[in-house]
Scaffold this active site. Sequence first.
Site, PDB file in Angstrom:
ATOM      1  N   GLU A  29      33.862  39.720  44.481  1.00  0.00           N
ATOM      2  CA  GLU A  29      35.027  40.557  44.164  1.00  0.00           C
ATOM      3  C   GLU A  29      34.886  41.836  44.995  1.00  0.00           C
ATOM      4  O   GLU A  29      33.981  42.636  44.764  1.00  0.00           O
ATOM      5  CB  GLU A  29      35.029  40.869  42.665  1.00  0.00           C
ATOM      6  CG  GLU A  29      36.144  41.778  42.215  1.00  0.00           C
ATOM      7  CD  GLU A  29      35.961  42.234  40.755  1.00  0.00           C
ATOM      8  OE1 GLU A  29      35.529  41.431  39.902  1.00  0.00           O
ATOM      9  OE2 GLU A  29      36.228  43.419  40.484  1.00  0.00           O
ATOM     10  N   ARG A  69      38.223  50.220  45.895  1.00  0.00           N
ATOM     11  CA  ARG A  69      37.812  51.608  45.636  1.00  0.00           C
ATOM     12  C   ARG A  69      37.528  52.318  46.945  1.00  0.00           C
ATOM     13  O   ARG A  69      37.316  53.520  46.972  1.00  0.00           O
ATOM     14  CB  ARG A  69      36.539  51.630  44.792  1.00  0.00           C
ATOM     15  CG  ARG A  69      36.772  51.154  43.391  1.00  0.00           C
ATOM     16  CD  ARG A  69      35.473  51.065  42.616  1.00  0.00           C
ATOM     17  NE  ARG A  69      35.583  49.968  41.689  1.00  0.00           N
ATOM     18  CZ  ARG A  69      34.611  49.521  40.921  1.00  0.00           C
ATOM     19  NH1 ARG A  69      33.416  50.100  40.957  1.00  0.00           N
ATOM     20  NH2 ARG A  69      34.805  48.518  40.110  1.00  0.00           N
ATOM     21  N   LYS A  98      38.947  40.293  31.753  1.00  0.00           N
ATOM     22  CA  LYS A  98      37.781  41.106  32.092  1.00  0.00           C
ATOM     23  C   LYS A  98      37.502  42.043  30.913  1.00  0.00           C
ATOM     24  O   LYS A  98      38.438  42.644  30.368  1.00  0.00           O
ATOM     25  CB  LYS A  98      38.101  41.907  33.354  1.00  0.00           C
ATOM     26  CG  LYS A  98      37.051  42.955  33.721  1.00  0.00           C
ATOM     27  CD  LYS A  98      37.275  43.462  35.136  1.00  0.00           C
ATOM     28  CE  LYS A  98      36.430  44.685  35.417  1.00  0.00           C
ATOM     29  NZ  LYS A  98      35.914  44.708  36.783  1.00  0.00           N
TER      30      LYS A  98
HETATM   31  C1  3PG Z   1      33.378  46.526  37.839  1.00  0.00           C
HETATM   32  O1  3PG Z   1      34.322  46.941  38.473  1.00  0.00           O
HETATM   33  O2  3PG Z   1      33.421  45.442  37.267  1.00  0.00           O
HETATM   34  C2  3PG Z   1      32.190  47.386  37.677  1.00  0.00           C
HETATM   35  O3  3PG Z   1      32.112  48.386  38.611  1.00  0.00           O
HETATM   36  C3  3PG Z   1      30.924  46.628  37.613  1.00  0.00           C
HETATM   37  O4  3PG Z   1      30.057  47.393  36.881  1.00  0.00           O
HETATM   38  P1  3PG Z   1      28.575  47.643  37.370  1.00  0.00           P
HETATM   39  O5  3PG Z   1      28.679  48.392  38.661  1.00  0.00           O
HETATM   40  O6  3PG Z   1      27.961  48.447  36.248  1.00  0.00           O
HETATM   41  O7  3PG Z   1      27.911  46.308  37.532  1.00  0.00           O
END
Ligand code: 3PG
Length: 200
Positions: free
Chosen positions: A39, A43, A127
């Site tokens: 994914e 950002r 999600k």
């Molecule tokens: C996401 O967008 O799913 C999160 O940024 C993932 O979270 P993590 O960086 O704590 O794994």
Amino acid sequence: MNYEFLKNNKIIPVAVFNNIDEVLDKSTALLNGGISAIEVTFRTDCAKDAIKLLTEKLPNMFVGAGTVLNRKQAIDAINAGAKFIVSPGISYEVIDVCKEKDIPYIPGVITPTEITEAINLGFNILKFFPSEAFGGIKTLKNLAPVFPQVKFLPTGGINYDNAKEYLDKPFIVAIGGSWMMKGNKFEIEKLTKEAVSLIK
Ligand code: 3PG
């Protein structure tokens, strides 16, 4: 919308690429480690180019887009080759685009109200973000029996140490996270192999 890809991709790395030059090395390390879905989050500015590059150069990688908040990002992601779209919340704009293009969309939820809304919009793969900050598996164990039609994709604070307790549960369709994306390509490959060992 076809969510078949989640059957064989139980761990989906969440990638925040800061530079297009790092995309192929790091993603190849994921493939070498045994993970073949990613994914790519919207950002950073290079998200669209990263998806395009991966689609062209790594055909064995199932590439999706994350942190997709609006219509433009959804269209950019799909035009670049994204095969699935994920949001941290529920975006009506993104729903419209994904329905029109028949691309699987996974909206983000936390509360019972949000889950209810997502179900009523026609979604049952959701999600759960940010999972650990909102009680993680303990909260999900309370939500799952109330919403038996839902399968969750938790992300946020998941890592090697707590991943197994999520993966074991029938109401979890897959998990996501950035923990295996830390470091250089060698470290990523090692962390990926460790992660994959949890699902064998
Ligand atoms: C996401 O967008 O799913 C999160 O940024 C993932 O979270 P993590 O960086 O704590 O794994």
